[in-house]
Design an enzyme around this catalytic site. Structure first.
Site, mmCIF file in Angstrom:
data_model
loop_
_atom_site.group_PDB
_atom_site.id
_atom_site.type_symbol
_atom_site.label_atom_id
_atom_site.label_comp_id
_atom_site.label_asym_id
_atom_site.label_seq_id
_atom_site.Cartn_x
_atom_site.Cartn_y
_atom_site.Cartn_z
ATOM 1 N N HIS A 117 0.870 -1.184 0.000
ATOM 2 C CA HIS A 117 0.000 0.000 0.000
ATOM 3 C C HIS A 117 0.907 1.234 0.000
ATOM 4 O O HIS A 117 2.053 1.171 0.454
ATOM 5 C CB HIS A 117 -0.824 -0.066 1.289
ATOM 6 C CG HIS A 117 -1.885 0.966 1.434
ATOM 7 N ND1 HIS A 117 -1.627 2.232 1.895
ATOM 8 C CD2 HIS A 117 -3.223 0.918 1.215
ATOM 9 C CE1 HIS A 117 -2.764 2.913 1.949
ATOM 10 N NE2 HIS A 117 -3.744 2.143 1.552
ATOM 11 N N ASP A 196 2.851 -4.538 7.615
ATOM 12 C CA ASP A 196 1.648 -3.713 7.487
ATOM 13 C C ASP A 196 0.453 -4.648 7.677
ATOM 14 O O ASP A 196 0.144 -5.459 6.800
ATOM 15 C CB ASP A 196 1.643 -3.058 6.104
ATOM 16 C CG ASP A 196 0.325 -2.361 5.807
ATOM 17 O OD1 ASP A 196 -0.557 -2.337 6.691
ATOM 18 O OD2 ASP A 196 0.181 -1.852 4.692
ATOM 19 N N GLN A 199 -4.927 -4.611 6.834
ATOM 20 C CA GLN A 199 -6.012 -5.507 6.424
ATOM 21 C C GLN A 199 -6.018 -6.769 7.276
ATOM 22 O O GLN A 199 -7.081 -7.287 7.631
ATOM 23 C CB GLN A 199 -5.872 -5.880 4.938
ATOM 24 C CG GLN A 199 -6.044 -4.727 3.979
ATOM 25 C CD GLN A 199 -7.457 -4.165 3.962
ATOM 26 O OE1 GLN A 199 -8.436 -4.881 4.153
ATOM 27 N NE2 GLN A 199 -7.579 -2.864 3.752
ATOM 28 N N LYS A 222 -10.480 -0.433 10.618
ATOM 29 C CA LYS A 222 -10.694 -1.617 9.772
ATOM 30 C C LYS A 222 -11.301 -2.754 10.590
ATOM 31 O O LYS A 222 -11.758 -3.746 10.046
ATOM 32 C CB LYS A 222 -9.370 -2.096 9.169
ATOM 33 C CG LYS A 222 -8.561 -1.027 8.464
ATOM 34 C CD LYS A 222 -8.862 -0.945 6.997
ATOM 35 C CE LYS A 222 -7.874 -0.007 6.320
ATOM 36 N NZ LYS A 222 -8.298 0.392 4.992
ATOM 37 N N CYS A 359 -5.003 2.982 -3.493
ATOM 38 C CA CYS A 359 -3.777 3.478 -2.829
ATOM 39 C C CYS A 359 -2.629 2.486 -3.006
ATOM 40 O O CYS A 359 -1.851 2.238 -2.071
ATOM 41 C CB CYS A 359 -4.010 3.735 -1.341
ATOM 42 S SG CYS A 359 -5.185 5.028 -1.017
HETATM 43 N N1 PMP Z 1 -2.082 -0.648 4.435
HETATM 44 C C1 PMP Z 1 -3.135 -1.272 3.883
HETATM 45 C C2 PMP Z 1 -2.945 -2.639 3.298
HETATM 46 C C3 PMP Z 1 -4.381 -0.656 3.869
HETATM 47 O O1 PMP Z 1 -5.422 -1.274 3.321
HETATM 48 C C4 PMP Z 1 -4.506 0.634 4.439
HETATM 49 C C5 PMP Z 1 -5.845 1.342 4.416
HETATM 50 N N2 PMP Z 1 -6.486 1.298 3.175
HETATM 51 C C6 PMP Z 1 -3.379 1.220 5.008
HETATM 52 C C7 PMP Z 1 -2.185 0.556 4.989
HETATM 53 C C8 PMP Z 1 -3.429 2.582 5.623
HETATM 54 O O2 PMP Z 1 -4.334 2.624 6.669
HETATM 55 P P1 PMP Z 1 -4.831 4.036 7.241
HETATM 56 O O3 PMP Z 1 -5.256 4.837 6.043
HETATM 57 O O4 PMP Z 1 -5.976 3.676 8.128
HETATM 58 O O5 PMP Z 1 -3.695 4.659 7.960
#
Ligand code: PMP
Length: 402
Positions: A117, A196, A199, A222, A359
């Site tokens: 991400h 990370d 998810q 999440k 993203c």
């Molecule tokens: N990593 C992954 C795999 C995600 O899906 C997300 C959120 N879409 C994030 C990082 C970032 O999370 P946040 O925007 O809540 O900080």
């Protein structure tokens, strides 16, 4: 008796009780919120005070620290000192990057992957740039997996950081993370490992002591929790090494003109008044979650998504980007149809889904698409949601093919 009662679970979500509720198939972006979170948040804002400051804060402080304990138990952290509140996974990853900046030397190597991400990809790219370190981006194979041999080849005595995605928000793919960590520990024992788990936290019962990474990042929203709250966790020895990214109140023990002494963890990395309502609310969510069989709930949601995948495959010109394992994510396009147009027509029929790059532009580049549609299921979804999606899809495709 089924081991998971979806109707009971669904009944806990006020959004879904409203007549105007959409068919919500976007839980990978953010999960819906249970009543318990609303109750807890209201109760906090109907009370007075802060935490860890005044005598009259005692009750809030106890609830606040209890949330830390519940979070530590949820992920099996070694102690509550290893649970650091952040504003989200993004901030947690940035705190590791900033906190390790002193450790990085020119020509050190940082390894990430195409599956990352932007929260990971961009953060470590910038970190590499700032420290003149070398950024290595591991390719993923046709099943969207990082191969051990590929990782092994990338590791070297110069590897300082390996930051990997555990479960993808694009395809739902789960990396063979324990094996990958094993490869890193054997070939580059000096490297810090960050996962990370943004998810993963919603789909797996994380056991961070069983995994051997140094740092774990996730967001509360999440996992049915509030926005604006995340967690940085990991090994105490690794967290101790991080320099604070923020300075201010409560992260310090003694301050004078001559000298500043920091507090021990977790407070050293939590400067300023925290998001108290969110922390206490997240504790309430974790308490509430205990009554459900988490793995059975996941199996149920995966069942819905897998059914959708099978049925979608019967449509002409559909292309699915499936994870090798069953998952709650359905990532797809229709050849010759603009995904944004299809998304618009589905949205107009009250289907809430996601279209775009998720993203994760390097991931989309790997898939060979500029944009995909994504459905993501949660245990509050139903077979009726699936039917509503297909009815809307049929009508949208008819319109687009006219
Ligand atoms: N990593 C992954 C795999 C995600 O899906 C997300 C959120 N879409 C994030 C990082 C970032 O999370 P946040 O925007 O809540 O900080």
């Amino acid at each position: 008796m089924p081991d998971f009662d979806s109707a009971q679970f669904r009944a806990c979500f006020p959004y879904l009780q409203q007549d105007c509720a959409l068919v919500y198939l976007d839980s990978a972006a953010t999960a819906l919120k249970p009543q318990t979170l609303l109750d807890s948040t209201l109760a906090f804002y109907q009370s007075a005070g802060s935490v860890h400051r005044s005598q009259h804060d005692a009750q809030q402080t106890a609830l606040y620290e209890r949330s830390r304990q519940l979070t530590a138990q949820w992920i099996n952290a070694a102690s509550t000192d290893c649970v650091i509140w952040t504003s989200g996974a993004t901030q947690a990853i940035n705190m590791v990057a900033n906190g390790l900046a002193d450790q990085l030397e020119a020509d050190d190597e940082i390894i990430i992957s195409e599956a990352d991400h932007h929260a990971d990809f961009v953060t470590w790219s910038m970190s590499a740039q700032r420290c003149s370190a070398k950024l290595i981006v591991l390719p993923i194979n046709d099943q969207w997996l990082i191969e051990s041999a590929v990782l092994q080849q990338a590791l070297s005595p110069r590897t300082k950081i390996v930051a990997l995605n555990y479960v993808s928000n694009v395809t739902g793919t789960q990396q063979p993370i324990a094996d990958l960590i094993g490869v890193i520990r054997r070939a580059a024992p000096q490297a810090f490992i960050l996962l990370d788990c943004a998810q993963a936290i919603a789909h797996l019962k994380l056991d961070i002591q069983a995994l051997d990474a140094d740092f774990y990042a996730f967001s509360a929203h999440k996992l049915y929790g509030p926005n604006g709250l995340g967690v940085l966790s990991g090994k105490l020895s690794a967290l101790e090494i991080l320099s604070p990214s923020l300075y201010g109140g409560k992260m310090v023990d003694r301050v004078s003109k001559q000298r500043i002494n920091f507090n021990p963890l977790p407070y050293r990395l939590e400067a300023g008044t925290p998001n108290i309502a969110a922390v206490i609310g997240f504790g309430a969510v974790l308490d509430w979650l205990q009554q459900f069989d988490f793995r059975a709930a996941e199996r149920y949601a995966v069942g819905l998504a897998e059914h959708v995948k099978v049925r979608l495959q019967t449509y002409p010109k559909v292309r699915l980007f499936n994870s090798p394992q069953p998952s709650t994510v359905v990532c797809f396009i229709f050849d010759g149809i603009n995904s944004s147009d299809l998304n618009t027509l589905l949205s107009e029929q009250d289907i809430a889904l996601r279209v775009g790059e998720h993203c994760a532009q390097p991931y989309l580049a790997r898939i060979g698409q500029k944009s995909t549609l994504r459905l993501s299921f949660a245990p509050y979804n139903t077979a009726a949601d699936v039917e509503a999606f297909f009815a809307a899809l049929d009508s949208a495709l008819n319109l687009l093919r006219e």
